[in-house]
Design an enzyme around this catalytic site. Sequence first.
Site, mmCIF file in Angstrom:
data_model
loop_
_atom_site.group_PDB
_atom_site.id
_atom_site.type_symbol
_atom_site.label_atom_id
_atom_site.label_comp_id
_atom_site.label_asym_id
_atom_site.label_seq_id
_atom_site.Cartn_x
_atom_site.Cartn_y
_atom_site.Cartn_z
ATOM 1 N NE ARG A 1 -11.314 -9.650 -1.653
ATOM 2 C CZ ARG A 1 -11.395 -8.868 -2.300
ATOM 3 N NH1 ARG A 1 -12.070 -9.145 -3.826
ATOM 4 N NH2 ARG A 1 -11.430 -7.595 -2.118
ATOM 5 C CE LYS B 1 -4.075 -1.832 2.877
ATOM 6 N NZ LYS B 1 -5.007 -1.765 1.730
HETATM 7 N N1 BES Z 1 -7.802 -3.715 4.973
HETATM 8 C C1 BES Z 1 -8.113 -3.172 3.208
HETATM 9 C C2 BES Z 1 -9.754 -2.552 3.395
HETATM 10 C C3 BES Z 1 -9.499 -1.078 3.946
HETATM 11 C C4 BES Z 1 -9.167 0.056 3.418
HETATM 12 C C5 BES Z 1 -10.045 -0.878 5.205
HETATM 13 C C6 BES Z 1 -9.450 1.155 3.944
HETATM 14 C C7 BES Z 1 -10.078 0.250 5.907
HETATM 15 C C8 BES Z 1 -9.627 1.391 5.153
HETATM 16 C C9 BES Z 1 -8.100 -4.505 2.554
HETATM 17 O O1 BES Z 1 -7.594 -5.502 2.930
HETATM 18 C C10 BES Z 1 -7.616 -4.065 1.251
HETATM 19 O O2 BES Z 1 -6.756 -3.498 1.127
HETATM 20 N N2 BES Z 1 -8.586 -4.090 0.170
HETATM 21 C C11 BES Z 1 -8.223 -3.696 -1.101
HETATM 22 C C12 BES Z 1 -8.874 -4.571 -2.237
HETATM 23 C C13 BES Z 1 -8.431 -4.421 -3.545
HETATM 24 C C14 BES Z 1 -6.900 -4.768 -3.570
HETATM 25 C C15 BES Z 1 -9.284 -5.328 -4.485
HETATM 26 C C16 BES Z 1 -8.735 -2.321 -1.345
HETATM 27 O O3 BES Z 1 -10.114 -2.032 -0.671
HETATM 28 O O4 BES Z 1 -8.320 -1.427 -1.877
HETATM 29 MN MN MN Z 2 -5.697 -5.297 2.244
#
Ligand code: BES
Ligand code: MN
Length: 503
Positions: free
Chosen positions: A353, A279
């Site tokens: 997931r 990230k």
């Molecule tokens: N933990 C994150 C989602 C999240 C984002 C929680 C912002 C709280 C605040 C999750 O694991 C994630 O990174 N999701 C990705 C999925 C994508 C790669 C399909 C996302 O939402 O960007």
């Molecule tokens: Mn994630």
Amino acid sequence: MEIKVITGDIAGIEADAIIVNHFEGMASPEGETAAVDRALDGAISQLIKRGEIKGKKNEITMVHSFGKLPAARVAVVGLGKPSELSVSKVRGAVAEACRWLRAREISTIATVAQGANINDISPVDAAQAIVEGALLGTYTFRRHMTKEEDKPGEIKQLSIVGADGLKAQLEAGVNRGQITSEATNLARDMVNEPANYMTPTDMAEMATKLAKSHGMEITVIDLEQMKELGMGGLLGVSQGSRQPPKFIVLNYRGGASKEPDIALVGKGITFDSGGISIKPSEKLEEMKGDMAGGAAVMGAMSAIARLKPKINAMALIPATENLPDGNALKPGDVLTAMNGKTMEIISTDAEGRLILADALSYARKQGAKKIVDAATLTGACRIALGDICTGAFGNNQELVDRVIAAGREAGELIWQMPMYDEYAEQNKSDVADIKNVGGRLAGAITAAKFLAEFVNDAPWVHLDIAGTSLTDKERGHQIKGATGVPVRTLVNLVISLAQEGTK
Ligand code: BES
Ligand code: MN
Ligand code: ZN
């Protein structure tokens, strides 16, 4: 904060401050507020006439009693229009009033039983909402601050003052409010806790302590057992971390059947760096809260075990960090979940997931009759609904409706999202049964569709709390930081299922 119920007249109570109320549109004070007004020689009436007290929602006006009452000060809190009064408004108004009084270094408070017997609000529900407002609204997380001086004051005592005939009901509400608030604040503590203090091992230790103190069964499945059980999703995500993963199983047994009547599943990523699909660093520290679903499930179980409904509830928390290293999961890898389905990794940042796939498979294997999961699953859900509503996704409308109703009662807003079959197409993989990213469009829904593959036909609701687990504003019973959502929704749901004798 010590909380008690006192019978008698609020005008006769000694405290640093008493809290009475005024409704919008009323020309003069009513009920207990009128009695206090008389003792103050009409000071409140005059302020209403001058338009200084309007009764608008969460308005607070301080009147000093200068010896005319045993209490030094009177806080008049606005409750809005009488026809619109609800349990949530009571909770919110008490929270605002308590924070306002705390800022003025007031430590003992007495309040009228705000909202009791108005608009179908029972004295039990009113007292519960008052206690939740006070305990949730004044929550602080100061564990890692060493200086005393920037500590906010502390409200040491809150008395709810009501008529003799209401005492038993008010006390029942106080008890329930204390239990639900402590459970919520426990979850908030876990989410606010830095990731170096809240590892998967720390979560498992906390769960073990909760189980011991509240009489629940606990099993912590470790790495070796995960391999035996074939938990490929959880194992895959944990590969890049030095912290050993834990799969936490808590059981509360209050019902007659062998199987769990309901399984509560919570995502327990104690830090989500994204893994190899790393990230950006902006706000990355917030990802210490990626175990908010797991924390909520643990908090809810602690309240359920104290409230003792006649039902069996199981909590499942797959816990691991998501970090990159030489051994980490890579885009393109294929993992096999506990139910045998294969998953192609498109992004290692879609890790929630993957671990939930195993937890949902495990819930099915245990014969759970209903499943509700809570997960900070997608940024897409946060973009769609903000920090106001949790997204709900399900395969059974009756259960979705019940979850939404349980949330409404708790003051935790939930909005249902569509689950049309067409969305599942986006998760089709060229090399495995399913892929873990379904593209940018409808990201919250395709994530839910991924989870649905591991639930099959059991009634199931998925709550995406990516937007609602944290907030950056104070609003009613919510403070900045972790919200504790959806602890009280889950508690209300389980209690209501138990009351119905679980169909
Ligand atoms: N933990 C994150 C989602 C999240 C984002 C929680 C912002 C709280 C605040 C999750 O694991 C994630 O990174 N999701 C990705 C999925 C994508 C790669 C399909 C996302 O939402 O960007
Ligand atoms: Mn994630
Ligand atoms: Zn995550």
